[in-house]
Design a protein around this motif. Structure first.
Motif, PDB file in Angstrom:
ATOM      1  N   PRO A  20      47.389  33.568  -7.931  1.00  0.00           N
ATOM      2  CA  PRO A  20      46.398  34.833  -8.741  1.00  0.00           C
ATOM      3  C   PRO A  20      44.791  35.317  -7.983  1.00  0.00           C
ATOM      4  N   SER A  21      44.344  36.167  -7.470  1.00  0.00           N
ATOM      5  CA  SER A  21      43.850  36.789  -6.987  1.00  0.00           C
ATOM      6  C   SER A  21      43.696  37.744  -7.874  1.00  0.00           C
ATOM      7  N   PHE A  22      41.331  38.254  -7.091  1.00  0.00           N
ATOM      8  CA  PHE A  22      41.697  39.804  -7.268  1.00  0.00           C
ATOM      9  C   PHE A  22      41.378  39.826  -6.589  1.00  0.00           C
ATOM     10  N   HIS A  23      41.647  41.440  -5.341  1.00  0.00           N
ATOM     11  CA  HIS A  23      41.348  42.234  -5.056  1.00  0.00           C
ATOM     12  C   HIS A  23      40.705  43.860  -5.632  1.00  0.00           C
ATOM     13  N   THR A  24      39.885  44.440  -5.114  1.00  0.00           N
ATOM     14  CA  THR A  24      39.125  45.812  -5.387  1.00  0.00           C
ATOM     15  C   THR A  24      40.434  46.615  -4.687  1.00  0.00           C
ATOM     16  N   LEU A  25      40.890  47.153  -5.724  1.00  0.00           N
ATOM     17  CA  LEU A  25      41.611  47.968  -5.629  1.00  0.00           C
ATOM     18  C   LEU A  25      40.913  49.747  -5.654  1.00  0.00           C
ATOM     19  N   VAL A  44      47.800  50.695  -3.538  1.00  0.00           N
ATOM     20  CA  VAL A  44      47.073  49.592  -3.074  1.00  0.00           C
ATOM     21  C   VAL A  44      47.767  49.246  -1.376  1.00  0.00           C
ATOM     22  N   PRO A  45      46.750  49.163  -0.477  1.00  0.00           N
ATOM     23  CA  PRO A  45      46.531  49.517   0.797  1.00  0.00           C
ATOM     24  C   PRO A  45      47.947  48.440   1.276  1.00  0.00           C
ATOM     25  N   ALA A  46      48.281  48.953   1.919  1.00  0.00           N
ATOM     26  CA  ALA A  46      49.561  47.780   3.087  1.00  0.00           C
ATOM     27  C   ALA A  46      49.864  46.347   3.217  1.00  0.00           C
ATOM     28  N   ARG A  51      50.617  40.403  -1.845  1.00  0.00           N
ATOM     29  CA  ARG A  51      49.955  39.895  -2.889  1.00  0.00           C
ATOM     30  C   ARG A  51      50.140  40.718  -4.670  1.00  0.00           C
ATOM     31  N   PHE A  52      50.393  42.302  -4.322  1.00  0.00           N
ATOM     32  CA  PHE A  52      50.457  43.422  -5.310  1.00  0.00           C
ATOM     33  C   PHE A  52      52.099  42.997  -5.884  1.00  0.00           C
ATOM     34  N   ASP A  53      53.073  42.220  -4.859  1.00  0.00           N
ATOM     35  CA  ASP A  53      54.803  42.303  -5.954  1.00  0.00           C
ATOM     36  C   ASP A  53      54.877  42.216  -6.889  1.00  0.00           C
ATOM     37  N   TYR A  54      55.589  42.253  -7.421  1.00  0.00           N
ATOM     38  CA  TYR A  54      55.933  41.820  -8.942  1.00  0.00           C
ATOM     39  C   TYR A  54      57.211  42.082  -9.604  1.00  0.00           C
ATOM     40  N   LEU A  55      57.287  41.530 -10.872  1.00  0.00           N
ATOM     41  CA  LEU A  55      58.236  42.029 -11.520  1.00  0.00           C
ATOM     42  C   LEU A  55      58.029  42.508 -12.581  1.00  0.00           C
ATOM     43  N   PRO A  56      59.021  43.628 -13.000  1.00  0.00           N
ATOM     44  CA  PRO A  56      58.764  44.321 -14.089  1.00  0.00           C
ATOM     45  C   PRO A  56      58.449  43.908 -15.373  1.00  0.00           C
ATOM     46  N   ALA A  84      54.952  50.029 -14.680  1.00  0.00           N
ATOM     47  CA  ALA A  84      56.694  51.569 -13.935  1.00  0.00           C
ATOM     48  C   ALA A  84      56.723  50.240 -12.831  1.00  0.00           C
ATOM     49  N   GLU A  85      58.187  50.859 -12.171  1.00  0.00           N
ATOM     50  CA  GLU A  85      58.930  49.673 -11.401  1.00  0.00           C
ATOM     51  C   GLU A  85      58.488  49.899  -9.993  1.00  0.00           C
ATOM     52  N   PRO A  86      58.697  48.512  -9.501  1.00  0.00           N
ATOM     53  CA  PRO A  86      58.176  47.964  -8.516  1.00  0.00           C
ATOM     54  C   PRO A  86      58.680  49.349  -7.234  1.00  0.00           C
ATOM     55  N   ARG A  87      57.036  50.238  -6.324  1.00  0.00           N
ATOM     56  CA  ARG A  87      58.339  51.041  -5.355  1.00  0.00           C
ATOM     57  C   ARG A  87      56.778  50.498  -4.281  1.00  0.00           C
ATOM     58  N   THR A  88      57.912  50.713  -3.193  1.00  0.00           N
ATOM     59  CA  THR A  88      56.958  50.683  -1.463  1.00  0.00           C
ATOM     60  C   THR A  88      57.317  52.020  -0.870  1.00  0.00           C
ATOM     61  N   PHE A  89      55.949  52.036  -0.838  1.00  0.00           N
ATOM     62  CA  PHE A  89      56.230  53.582   0.839  1.00  0.00           C
ATOM     63  C   PHE A  89      56.241  53.135   1.631  1.00  0.00           C
ATOM     64  N   PRO A  90      56.831  54.698   2.152  1.00  0.00           N
ATOM     65  CA  PRO A  90      57.494  54.541   3.930  1.00  0.00           C
ATOM     66  C   PRO A  90      56.402  53.777   4.429  1.00  0.00           C
ATOM     67  N   ASP A  91      54.604  54.037   4.312  1.00  0.00           N
ATOM     68  CA  ASP A  91      53.818  53.639   5.387  1.00  0.00           C
ATOM     69  C   ASP A  91      53.455  51.858   4.654  1.00  0.00           C
ATOM     70  N   GLY A  92      54.023  50.861   3.717  1.00  0.00           N
ATOM     71  CA  GLY A  92      54.357  49.968   3.150  1.00  0.00           C
ATOM     72  C   GLY A  92      53.026  49.862   2.102  1.00  0.00           C
TER      73      GLY A  92
END
Ligand SMILES: Cc1cc2nc3c(=O)[nH]c(=O)nc-3n(C[C@H](O)[C@H](O)[C@H](O)COP(=O)(O)OP(=O)(O)OC[C@H]3O[C@@H](n4cnc5c(N)ncnc54)[C@H](O)[C@@H]3O)c2cc1C
Length: 231
Positions: A20-25, A44-46, A51-56, A84-92
């Motif tokens: 795990p590592s910190f990222h500025t969001l 979370v940018p593409a 890095r931010f994949d997660y399990l509910p 919230a449940e994981p989701r990815t937008f069309p731009d990644g």
């Protein structure tokens, strides 16, 4: 060039292997849930989405610097479950949503409820935690692959089960992510939620839970317990 889709198990396992590592969001939205609770959405940018994949059910740590009692800058970290449940937008790109309930006299939660706004940045640690649904194919304990496939609920087609969750106050945050994911994953799944609060005005995600109940009237049962509400 052929596109190779990483399987759910592969992508979640790869995420699990990374430290795990910190990222500025950047904060995309701050939404008031109750008088003393907010929902905070981080974009979370593409390039960071993996890095931010997660399990509910998992959580993130937030890090920032705030003045302490003596007015001296003080680095603090606090953990918040992803709601919230994981989701990815069309731009990644993707997003991380957490809910922060103000703890009376609490440093971070008081600051966040009063000051945090869209456009602010915070350091967010990649998701952690083992509080995830352990639903298996045969209704027994899940193997790692079934847990991992919650990252891609479509892979859970064919899975069904009956779940009971008990939550109190801000403890609803991981449970709402798990409930949404499991109910969406299979039309046979049933979910019973017992949710305790002091009073109706303290109930976080009241509307979202009502909407979820409308969506799954036969399969979701919500039992509100209000300990200080006048009868
Ligand atoms: C895995 C995990 C997931 C979590 N998920 C969520 C979530 O989804 N939502 C959520 O709202 N919270 C969650 N929490 C709790 C969250 O991490 C914080 O602990 C909470 O927000 C309080 O932080 P704070 O900085 O506001 O309070 P703090 O400043 O840490 O203070 C906490 C309490 O201690 C008291 N206190 C502080 N200093 C003193 C002192 N010197 N003497 C006496 N009392 C003192 C404060 O008044 C306050 O009541 C989670 C915690 C964990 C570990």
């Amino acid at each position: 060039m052929p596109v190779v889709r990483q399987t759910a198990a592969e992508s979640a396992q790869a995420a699990g292997r990374r430290r795990p590592s910190f990222h500025t969001l950047t904060v995309a939205e701050v939404r008031r849930l109750t008088e003393d609770a907010i929902e905070v959405t981080f974009g979370v940018p593409a390039e960071l989405a993996g890095r931010f994949d997660y399990l509910p059910g998992q959580y993130v740590a937030l890090r920032t610097t705030l003045p302490d009692e003596d007015g001296e800058p003080h680095e603090i970290r606090r953990s918040y479950s992803i709601c919230a449940e994981p989701r990815t937008f069309p731009d990644g790109s993707s997003e991380i949503r957490v809910a922060v309930k103000q703890d009376l006299g609490g440093l971070f939660s008081t600051w966040a409820n009063a000051e945090l706004k869209a456009g602010d940045t915070l350091d967010v640690m990649s998701p952690m935690g083992a509080f995830v649904s352990k639903h298996g194919r045969d209704g027994k304990a899940a193997d790692q692959n079934v847990m991992n496939s919650m990252n891609h609920p479509e892979d859970l087609a064919g899975e069904a089960g009956s779940f009971v969750a008990i939550a109190a106050g801000s403890g609803i945050t991981p449970v709402i992510a798990i409930a949404r994911t499991l109910l969406a994953a299979n039309p046979e799944t049933r979910f019973d939620l017992i949710y305790a609060n002091k009073a109706a005005m303290d109930v976080m995600f009241l509307e979202e839970l009502a909407d979820l109940k409308d969506k799954y009237p036969q399969r979701l049962a919500i039992h509100h317990v209000l300990s200080r509400e006048q009868r």
